[in-house]
Motif scaffolding. Structure first.
Motif, PDB file in Angstrom:
ATOM      1  N   LEU A  68       0.822  -1.204   0.000  1.00 40.83           N
ATOM      2  CA  LEU A  68       0.000   0.000   0.000  1.00 40.83           C
ATOM      3  C   LEU A  68       0.861   1.260   0.000  1.00 40.83           C
ATOM      4  CD1 LEU A  68      -2.704  -1.074   2.620  1.00 40.83           C
ATOM      5  CD2 LEU A  68      -2.969  -1.003   0.139  1.00 40.83           C
ATOM      6  N   ASN A  69       1.910   1.257   0.810  1.00 39.57           N
ATOM      7  CA  ASN A  69       2.806   2.415   0.869  1.00 39.57           C
ATOM      8  C   ASN A  69       3.514   2.635  -0.459  1.00 39.57           C
ATOM      9  OD1 ASN A  69       2.223   3.023   3.555  1.00 39.57           O
ATOM     10  ND2 ASN A  69       3.830   1.682   4.342  1.00 39.57           N
ATOM     11  N   HIS A  70       3.962   1.548  -1.054  1.00 34.23           N
ATOM     12  CA  HIS A  70       4.704   1.637  -2.322  1.00 34.23           C
ATOM     13  C   HIS A  70       3.846   2.258  -3.418  1.00 34.23           C
ATOM     14  CE1 HIS A  70       7.622   0.574  -5.418  1.00 34.23           C
ATOM     15  NE2 HIS A  70       6.627   0.038  -6.130  1.00 34.23           N
ATOM     16  N   HIS A  71       2.560   1.958  -3.415  1.00 33.64           N
ATOM     17  CA  HIS A  71       1.666   2.462  -4.463  1.00 33.64           C
ATOM     18  C   HIS A  71       0.847   3.673  -4.002  1.00 33.64           C
ATOM     19  CE1 HIS A  71       2.436  -0.805  -7.328  1.00 33.64           C
ATOM     20  NE2 HIS A  71       2.491  -1.602  -6.278  1.00 33.64           N
ATOM     21  N   GLN A  72       1.217   4.222  -2.845  1.00 30.46           N
ATOM     22  CA  GLN A  72       0.572   5.417  -2.303  1.00 30.46           C
ATOM     23  C   GLN A  72      -0.942   5.223  -2.099  1.00 30.46           C
ATOM     24  OE1 GLN A  72       1.851   8.533  -5.039  1.00 30.46           O
ATOM     25  NE2 GLN A  72       3.799   8.775  -3.957  1.00 30.46           N
ATOM     26  N   PHE A  73      -1.284   4.023  -1.631  1.00 29.26           N
ATOM     27  CA  PHE A  73      -2.667   3.690  -1.329  1.00 29.26           C
ATOM     28  C   PHE A  73      -2.973   3.763   0.173  1.00 29.26           C
ATOM     29  CE2 PHE A  73      -2.736   0.684  -5.212  1.00 29.26           C
ATOM     30  CZ  PHE A  73      -3.320   1.647  -6.022  1.00 29.26           C
ATOM     31  N   SER A  74      -1.959   3.875   0.991  1.00 30.42           N
ATOM     32  CA  SER A  74      -2.130   3.644   2.426  1.00 30.42           C
ATOM     33  C   SER A  74      -3.118   4.601   3.090  1.00 30.42           C
ATOM     34  CB  SER A  74      -0.781   3.711   3.145  1.00 30.42           C
ATOM     35  OG  SER A  74      -0.129   4.936   2.876  1.00 30.42           O
ATOM     36  N   LYS A  75      -3.249   5.827   2.599  1.00 33.20           N
ATOM     37  CA  LYS A  75      -4.162   6.792   3.220  1.00 33.20           C
ATOM     38  C   LYS A  75      -5.626   6.440   2.956  1.00 33.20           C
ATOM     39  CE  LYS A  75      -0.987  10.723   3.252  1.00 33.20           C
ATOM     40  NZ  LYS A  75      -0.745  12.115   2.776  1.00 33.20           N
ATOM     41  N   ARG A  76      -5.869   5.571   1.969  1.00 34.04           N
ATOM     42  CA  ARG A  76      -7.257   5.223   1.626  1.00 34.04           C
ATOM     43  C   ARG A  76      -7.595   3.775   1.990  1.00 34.04           C
ATOM     44  NH1 ARG A  76      -8.766   4.920  -3.174  1.00 34.04           N
ATOM     45  NH2 ARG A  76      -6.834   4.943  -4.375  1.00 34.04           N
ATOM     46  N   ALA A  77      -6.758   3.169   2.810  1.00 33.84           N
ATOM     47  CA  ALA A  77      -6.990   1.774   3.170  1.00 33.84           C
ATOM     48  C   ALA A  77      -6.715   1.548   4.645  1.00 33.84           C
ATOM     49  CB  ALA A  77      -6.103   0.862   2.340  1.00 33.84           C
ATOM     50  N   GLU A  78      -7.401   0.572   5.209  1.00 34.96           N
ATOM     51  CA  GLU A  78      -7.095   0.136   6.571  1.00 34.96           C
ATOM     52  C   GLU A  78      -7.117  -1.390   6.606  1.00 34.96           C
ATOM     53  OE1 GLU A  78     -10.226   0.610   9.621  1.00 34.96           O
ATOM     54  OE2 GLU A  78     -11.403   1.586   8.040  1.00 34.96           O
ATOM     55  N   ILE A  79      -6.236  -1.941   7.413  1.00 33.09           N
ATOM     56  CA  ILE A  79      -6.104  -3.398   7.525  1.00 33.09           C
ATOM     57  C   ILE A  79      -6.653  -3.828   8.875  1.00 33.09           C
ATOM     58  CG2 ILE A  79      -4.497  -5.347   7.465  1.00 33.09           C
ATOM     59  CD1 ILE A  79      -2.545  -3.472   5.950  1.00 33.09           C
ATOM     60  N   VAL A  80      -7.568  -4.805   8.849  1.00 31.20           N
ATOM     61  CA  VAL A  80      -8.164  -5.277  10.103  1.00 31.20           C
ATOM     62  C   VAL A  80      -8.127  -6.805  10.129  1.00 31.20           C
ATOM     63  CG1 VAL A  80      -9.687  -3.271  10.274  1.00 31.20           C
ATOM     64  CG2 VAL A  80     -10.511  -5.370   9.170  1.00 31.20           C
TER      65      VAL A  80
END
Length: 331
Positions: A68-80
């Motif tokens: 997610l960080n590599h593709h700049q997705f992390s701000k729009r995703a959460e892992i549960v």
């Protein structure tokens, strides 16, 4: 940017995060403003093949986070973490869509039935196509754990199908004197090291016989009826409790015939748990190479190294990669 969905979910085990996982998550994040990624807990995957060797939750979560960080997705995703296939679908009314692969359609139908009971709107179902490997088969974590492919879908058996015989150049032979794993002098230590691993593959008469005589016969034993000490090998000690196979393999080579027979033996043990004996006409010394490449992860491949002891190679993705590099030197 306009998204099809404001809030979506996707779930899975995500073991050995591979290109299929990448495609699934990428599609969800392209179409959705926010994506909840449910990562299965242990309770959800005990039925899977080689479940004991699935990566722990922390490792799987970390790999997804890196993606997610590599593709700049992390701000729009959460892992549960999720303990069942419903995940957060029955507690989060705002979820609009679920992203799945074909195999999960039945579960999603159940999710929508339960959401209806809760007074929630049904989820839009987006089915993402599978990713197939070079062998035309779907890339799955199970196939990676089973040792058949790597995370990009490259097939290990296919490496040996290009020609009938592979020869190690003379100037590379000294490299085989370098142990590929831990070296042990005593059979008791070998047994302790190998216990509770996925599969034990013994390459060589002395190694295979020593294990059998200590009531620890390998899942797959590969022998050629010869030892450096010219000691007689009693094949019946191994064959009386194993399915016997034969193949030819000239000294200093790896033949497609031997590799295919070895693959068949590994697959047969995986499916039936019946011990396998591969008797080689010629020499079995170099067959530790395909044994490492074809065995499931967390297996142990044992072979003798003259003057040093018994080498125990624990099969991992990195070890397979290293052995691939060695095999590419064959002509």
């Amino acid at each position: 940017m306009a998204y099809k969905f404001k809030r979506a979910i996707v779930g899975g085990t995500f073991d050995r995060f591979h290109t299929g996982h990448q495609k699934l998550l990428t599609q969800a994040l392209i179409d959705s403003e926010h994506v909840i990624i449910g990562v299965a807990s242990n309770a959800l995957f005990q039925h899977k093949v080689y479940a004991d060797f699935i990566e722990d939750y922390g490792a799987r979560k970390t790999t997804i986070s890196q993606f997610l960080n590599h593709h700049q997705f992390s701000k729009r995703a959460e892992i549960v973490p999720i303990n069942d296939f419903y995940g957060t679908s029955l507690t989060d009314k705002a979820i609009e869509a679920v992203f799945i692969t074909e195999s999960n359609k039945v579960n999603v139908e159940k999710i929508n039935e339960e959401r209806n009971k809760h007074g929630f709107s049904p989820l839009s179902i987006v089915t993402v196509d599978y990713v197939v490997g070079e062998d035309g088969e779907v890339i799955t974590s199970q196939r990676i754990r089973s040792g058949q492919i790597d995370r990009d879908g490259n097939n290990y058996l296919k490496m040996f199908q290009r020609q009938q015989v592979y020869i190690l150049p003379q100037d590379e032979r000294e490299s085989l004197r370098i142990p590929s794993g831990k070296v042990f002098a005593g059979i008791e230590d070998i047994i302790t090291f190998s216990d509770k691993k996925t599969m034990i593959v013994a390459v060589g008469d002395v190694v295979a016989m020593s294990l059998a005589l200590n009531n620890f016969q390998a899942a797959v034993s590969i022998i050629d009826g010869k030892t450096r000490r010219n000691e007689p090998v009693k094949e019946e000690t191994l064959s009386q409790s194993a399915k016997r196979r034969e193949a030819s393999n000239k000294p200093g080579t790896i033949t497609r015939d031997a590799v295919n027979s070895l693959y068949a033996a590994i697959e047969a043990f995986s499916k039936t748990n019946e011990k396998q004996l591969l008797v080689i006409s010629g020499e079995e010394d170099l067959l530790a190479i395909p044994a490492i490449l074809l065995s499931p992860l967390h297996s142990v491949v044992l072979y003798g190294l003259f003057g040093k002891g018994i080498v125990a190679v624990e099969v991992s993705e990195q070890k397979k990669h290293d052995i691939q590099d060695l095999f590419r030197k064959f002509q």
